[in-house]
Write an enzyme that holds these catalytic residues in place. Sequence first.
Site, PDB file in Angstrom:
ATOM      1  N   PRO A 127       0.912  -1.410   0.273  1.00  0.00           N
ATOM      2  CA  PRO A 127       0.155  -0.547  -0.400  1.00  0.00           C
ATOM      3  C   PRO A 127       0.656   1.490  -0.187  1.00  0.00           C
ATOM      4  O   PRO A 127       0.769   2.866  -0.362  1.00  0.00           O
ATOM      5  CB  PRO A 127      -0.683  -0.062   1.116  1.00  0.00           C
ATOM      6  CG  PRO A 127      -0.423  -1.698   1.726  1.00  0.00           C
ATOM      7  CD  PRO A 127      -0.082  -2.284   1.127  1.00  0.00           C
ATOM      8  N   GLU A 364       3.650  -2.276 -13.917  1.00  0.00           N
ATOM      9  CA  GLU A 364       5.268  -3.245 -13.706  1.00  0.00           C
ATOM     10  C   GLU A 364       6.403  -1.789 -13.793  1.00  0.00           C
ATOM     11  O   GLU A 364       7.291  -1.333 -15.183  1.00  0.00           O
ATOM     12  CB  GLU A 364       5.989  -3.721 -15.430  1.00  0.00           C
ATOM     13  CG  GLU A 364       4.854  -4.773 -15.385  1.00  0.00           C
ATOM     14  CD  GLU A 364       5.384  -5.554 -13.790  1.00  0.00           C
ATOM     15  OE1 GLU A 364       6.008  -5.225 -12.870  1.00  0.00           O
ATOM     16  OE2 GLU A 364       4.327  -6.699 -14.062  1.00  0.00           O
ATOM     17  N   THR A 366       5.065   2.831 -13.836  1.00  0.00           N
ATOM     18  CA  THR A 366       3.829   3.830 -14.540  1.00  0.00           C
ATOM     19  C   THR A 366       4.981   4.616 -15.715  1.00  0.00           C
ATOM     20  O   THR A 366       6.195   4.882 -15.935  1.00  0.00           O
ATOM     21  CB  THR A 366       3.438   4.787 -13.650  1.00  0.00           C
ATOM     22  OG1 THR A 366       4.073   5.196 -12.065  1.00  0.00           O
ATOM     23  CG2 THR A 366       2.471   4.097 -12.407  1.00  0.00           C
ATOM     24  N   SER A 367       4.275   5.129 -16.456  1.00  0.00           N
ATOM     25  CA  SER A 367       4.747   6.107 -16.829  1.00  0.00           C
ATOM     26  C   SER A 367       5.814   6.875 -16.525  1.00  0.00           C
ATOM     27  O   SER A 367       7.301   6.954 -17.219  1.00  0.00           O
ATOM     28  CB  SER A 367       3.751   6.152 -18.427  1.00  0.00           C
ATOM     29  OG  SER A 367       2.994   5.211 -19.015  1.00  0.00           O
TER      30      SER A 367
END
Length: 381
Positions: A127, A364, A366-367
């Site tokens: 989290p 996997e 974020t951009s």
Amino acid sequence: MDFSLTREQELLKKVAAQFAENELEPIAAELDKTHVFPVDNFKKMAEVGFTGIGVPREYGGTGGGATEKVIAVTEFARKCMSSAAILSIHLIAPQAIAKYGTKEQKEKYLPRLTKGGELGAFALTEPNAGSDAGSVQTTAIFDPETNEYVLNGGKCFISGGSRASVLVIFALTDPSKGLKGMSALIVENTMPGFSVGKIEEKMGIAGSETAELIFEDVRVPAENLLGKEGQGFKIAMQALDGARIGVGAQALGVAKEAVDLAVKYSHERVQFGKPISALQGIQWYVADMATKTEAAETLVYKAAWLEDTGKPFTKEAAMCKLNAAENARFVTNLALQIHGGYGFMKDYPLERMYRDAKITEIYEGTSEIHKVVISRAVMGK
């Protein structure tokens, strides 16, 4: 640099395309509707050998490497993104064990994860530790009296976590050292104290169950330590580099299918007495879609080639994932637009593909995180 496929790779592509058309496409809409993991289809993937890609044959795998993974995942994603995600993410665990595991670990777990048809999972996210892996709080404290690690904590957003029997878990074996105290453990879902919490309701890739994992005094034998103590962050990052190429392949597959569907529909749809493919606006849409998708394909295969040849590929993995993911969103959006009202309806696959494509910009890494990775590599920071 030659990106032409070998005879074996061409055969793999043909087999993967046939499997996707015969086994995956018929269930794609149902998976999206029911949100249920396709147990039978995963076993079929194992029977054909897809779940053993990148794993040595001596351990039940089918050999090959990143390029073979790209080929299979791309073909799967053309027909069912949920299934492509399942395969792509599953392969992280056996490939990590094949690379870092002891001979005993390989003999024990790899046949189960390849020809045995058992699902693997990779559990890093928590989290408070998504893009910031350094904030992991799950601990695995060694108990010298029993020669076991006592695992406590939890993970979230774990793809396949509710179905996986073998999981690579990342936890702090020495919390005082932060990232340098992170280690990787092979955990089985039958170990006492392991449980599955919430199964998420998602926007897309609904057939790939995403779950919360809970560890309450899970005793993991010392021989299940993957690599050495303190190597967890290194193992995780290297595994993620390869996984990002897999996500790039997912994005590439859904984009390629969207282009084909848009072209087909534009020839069939007649308005004002002629097919809409005769309209320059549609032609320009298709030109942009095809060009960007072919560029994405080149980046994905280049990254796979670098990994397969043992060259550094962290930057290229980030580039291919970033580019292919953004292109998947761009292309599915235009393909849906070309279909007009029909594209918005669930009778057609594009609305599902549009939703499925979005996750490739998130998981996997974020951009935004990939832009950080790329800029550091380019700018030398």
